[in-house]
Motif scaffolding. Structure first.
Motif, short mmCIF file in Angstrom:
data_model
loop_
_atom_site.label_atom_id
_atom_site.label_comp_id
_atom_site.label_asym_id
_atom_site.label_seq_id
_atom_site.Cartn_x
_atom_site.Cartn_y
_atom_site.Cartn_z
N ILE A 66 0.75 -1.47 -0.03
CA ILE A 66 0.48 0.43 -0.25
C ILE A 66 1.31 1.04 -0.44
O ILE A 66 2.56 1.23 0.33
N LYS A 67 0.02 2.41 -0.34
CA LYS A 67 0.51 3.80 -0.63
C LYS A 67 0.69 4.33 1.20
O LYS A 67 -1.13 4.32 1.08
N VAL A 68 1.43 5.26 1.51
CA VAL A 68 1.07 6.66 2.91
C VAL A 68 1.16 7.59 2.74
O VAL A 68 2.56 8.00 1.47
N ILE A 69 0.79 8.35 3.02
CA ILE A 69 1.23 9.95 3.02
C ILE A 69 1.51 9.89 4.51
O ILE A 69 1.09 9.36 5.14
N SER A 70 2.65 10.93 4.52
CA SER A 70 2.98 11.49 5.80
C SER A 70 1.52 12.78 6.70
O SER A 70 1.49 13.61 5.82
N ILE A 71 1.09 12.29 7.12
CA ILE A 71 -0.23 14.01 7.96
C ILE A 71 0.55 13.74 9.50
O ILE A 71 1.55 12.79 10.32
N GLU A 72 0.62 15.40 10.07
CA GLU A 72 0.30 16.05 11.08
C GLU A 72 -0.57 15.08 12.04
O GLU A 72 -1.47 15.01 11.69
N ASP A 73 0.38 14.33 13.33
CA ASP A 73 -1.03 13.38 14.45
C ASP A 73 -1.36 14.69 15.25
O ASP A 73 -0.98 15.29 16.18
N GLN A 74 -2.20 14.88 14.71
CA GLN A 74 -2.90 15.85 15.68
C GLN A 74 -3.91 15.08 17.10
O GLN A 74 -5.94 16.00 17.23
N ARG A 75 -4.42 14.46 17.54
CA ARG A 75 -5.29 13.70 18.04
C ARG A 75 -4.84 13.94 19.49
O ARG A 75 -3.68 14.49 19.54
N TRP A 76 -5.23 13.57 20.47
CA TRP A 76 -5.33 13.95 21.77
C TRP A 76 -4.23 12.98 22.35
O TRP A 76 -4.11 12.23 21.62
N GLY A 77 -3.76 13.75 23.35
CA GLY A 77 -3.21 12.66 23.98
C GLY A 77 -2.99 11.17 24.53
O GLY A 77 -1.81 11.18 25.21
N ARG A 78 -3.84 10.47 24.87
CA ARG A 78 -3.89 9.60 25.16
C ARG A 78 -4.09 7.60 23.80
O ARG A 78 -5.43 7.72 24.23
N ARG A 79 -3.64 7.87 23.56
CA ARG A 79 -4.29 6.74 22.26
C ARG A 79 -4.36 5.36 22.31
O ARG A 79 -4.44 5.10 22.03
N ASP A 80 -3.31 5.38 23.88
CA ASP A 80 -3.41 4.10 24.01
C ASP A 80 -4.35 3.62 24.95
O ASP A 80 -5.30 2.28 24.34
N ILE A 81 -5.86 4.51 24.92
CA ILE A 81 -6.92 3.78 25.12
C ILE A 81 -7.48 4.12 23.87
O ILE A 81 -7.80 5.22 22.88
N LYS A 82 -8.46 3.19 23.68
CA LYS A 82 -8.93 2.38 21.83
C LYS A 82 -10.55 3.22 22.69
O LYS A 82 -11.60 2.69 22.28
N THR A 83 -10.28 4.53 22.38
CA THR A 83 -11.50 5.42 22.51
C THR A 83 -11.97 5.14 20.59
O THR A 83 -11.38 5.08 19.62
N VAL A 84 -13.21 5.69 21.02
CA VAL A 84 -14.47 5.97 19.83
C VAL A 84 -14.28 7.41 18.92
O VAL A 84 -14.84 7.43 18.01
N GLN A 85 -13.63 8.32 19.67
CA GLN A 85 -12.96 8.99 18.97
C GLN A 85 -12.02 8.85 17.55
O GLN A 85 -10.71 9.46 17.66
N LEU A 86 -13.05 8.99 16.39
CA LEU A 86 -12.06 8.47 15.25
C LEU A 86 -12.17 9.38 14.59
O LEU A 86 -11.55 9.15 12.91
N LEU A 87 -12.70 10.77 14.64
CA LEU A 87 -12.99 12.09 13.47
C LEU A 87 -11.68 11.87 12.76
O LEU A 87 -11.30 12.31 11.34
#
Ligand code: PLP
Length: 284
Positions: free
Chosen positions: A132-153
């Motif tokens: 597959i092909k990927v691009i790089s983008i800035e990580d703009q998610r919240w700071g607790r990505r170790d918790i598998k929350t449904v905040q997937l916007l």
């Protein structure tokens, strides 16, 4: 399709959740995705452990114990005749009496929903042969990505950015270092060494990641768990991602630049094979 909602197996059209559900209003919920191979669950124990951890971190109660959860997974596989596919599970803090930022009273029942997604050919994916092909983008998610929350916007937006750029997915970058893919963990291979970001709050602790690293070490491959940059990725011999739905998937292009030969590399291919063989054997 038969789905599970709050203790009942129902046709999907009849399954209902309140509009006051905190999963809907506040993304106040956690989830897991477990793959099914040959009608059996891949690494259910790993997903159940991570679910318990996510719930604990958010002070949320589980409406079922892990034995019941396994039984629900199995029932849904059977009722929907899933040979290859995925099971999605979501638990939210339930429906409060009204919209309120504060958590509802402790006796508010959590909402639990599970459904299956049949995906014939999941393990024999053509993408695994081409990469597959990927691009790089800035990580703009919240700071607790170790918790598998449904905040997937933000991950959804990342996928759309990738699509717009003619790619399949995005790797997210924070302070110059790759964190992970939108819905997968990220790896590069340089001079035979497998490099992937160390665990912490910055990434989801992938269940596939844990198994793949264990198999790599058992096969005497060298693993380094440390941050790496996009420049290192572009200069790598190979790259790949792991997740419950993609297993081990080669990445052959980053921001329009070929990685290594531009074709899936031997380390990714071998790890995919070992992972699928071992997990099929251990599936429950
Ligand atoms: N990282 C993120 C952000 C994810 O959403 C996922 C899976 O959904 C993963 C990593 C891979 O985790 P797992 O191997 O447990 O599917």
């Amino acid at each position: 399709r038969t789905v599970y909602v709050n203790g009942q197996y129902l046709p999907e059209e009849e399954a209902k959740v309140s509009i006051f559900d905190r999963g809907f209003l506040f993304a106040d919920g956690v989830y897991e995705v477990t793959s099914v191979l040959g009608g059996k669950l891949v690494d259910f124990a790993g997903h159940a452990r991570r679910l318990e951890r996510s719930l604990t971190e958010l002070d949320m109660a589980s409406p079922v114990d892990m034995d019941e959860l396994l039984e629900i997974h199995r029932q849904l596989v059977e009722k929907n005749e899933i040979d290859e596919g995925l099971i999605y599970l979501q638990i939210t803090r339930g429906a409060a009496a009204d919209r309120d930022f504060a958590f509802p009273p402790e006796d508010t029942p959590p909402t639990i929903v599970l459904f299956t997604q049949s995906k014939p050919g999941l393990a024999d994916s053509p993408a695994a042969r081409t990469g597959i092909k990927v691009i790089s983008i800035e990580d703009q998610r919240w700071g607790r990505r170790d918790i598998k929350t449904v905040q997937l916007l933000y991950p959804s937006m990342g996928k759309m950015m990738a699509k717009a750029a003619g790619a399949d997915d995005a790797w997210m970058v924070e302070d110059g270092f790759v964190t992970e893919g939108t819905s997968n963990n990220a790896y590069i291979v340089k001079n035979g060494t497998i490099i992937t970001r160390h665990l912490g709050n910055e990434i989801l602790h992938g269940i596939t990641r844990a198994a793949v690293l264990r198999f790599a070490r058992e096969a005497q491959m060298t693993v380094e768990e440390r941050p790496f940059t996009i420049d290192e990725a572009k200069d790598a011999d190979e790259a790949f991602i792991t997740s419950a739905s993609s297993f081990v998937m080669p990445v052959v292009d980053m921001d329009g630049q070929a990685i290594g030969s531009g074709a899936p590399g031997p380390v990714s291919a071998r790890l995919r094979e070992i992972y699928l063989d071992e997990m099929r054997k251990a599936a429950v």
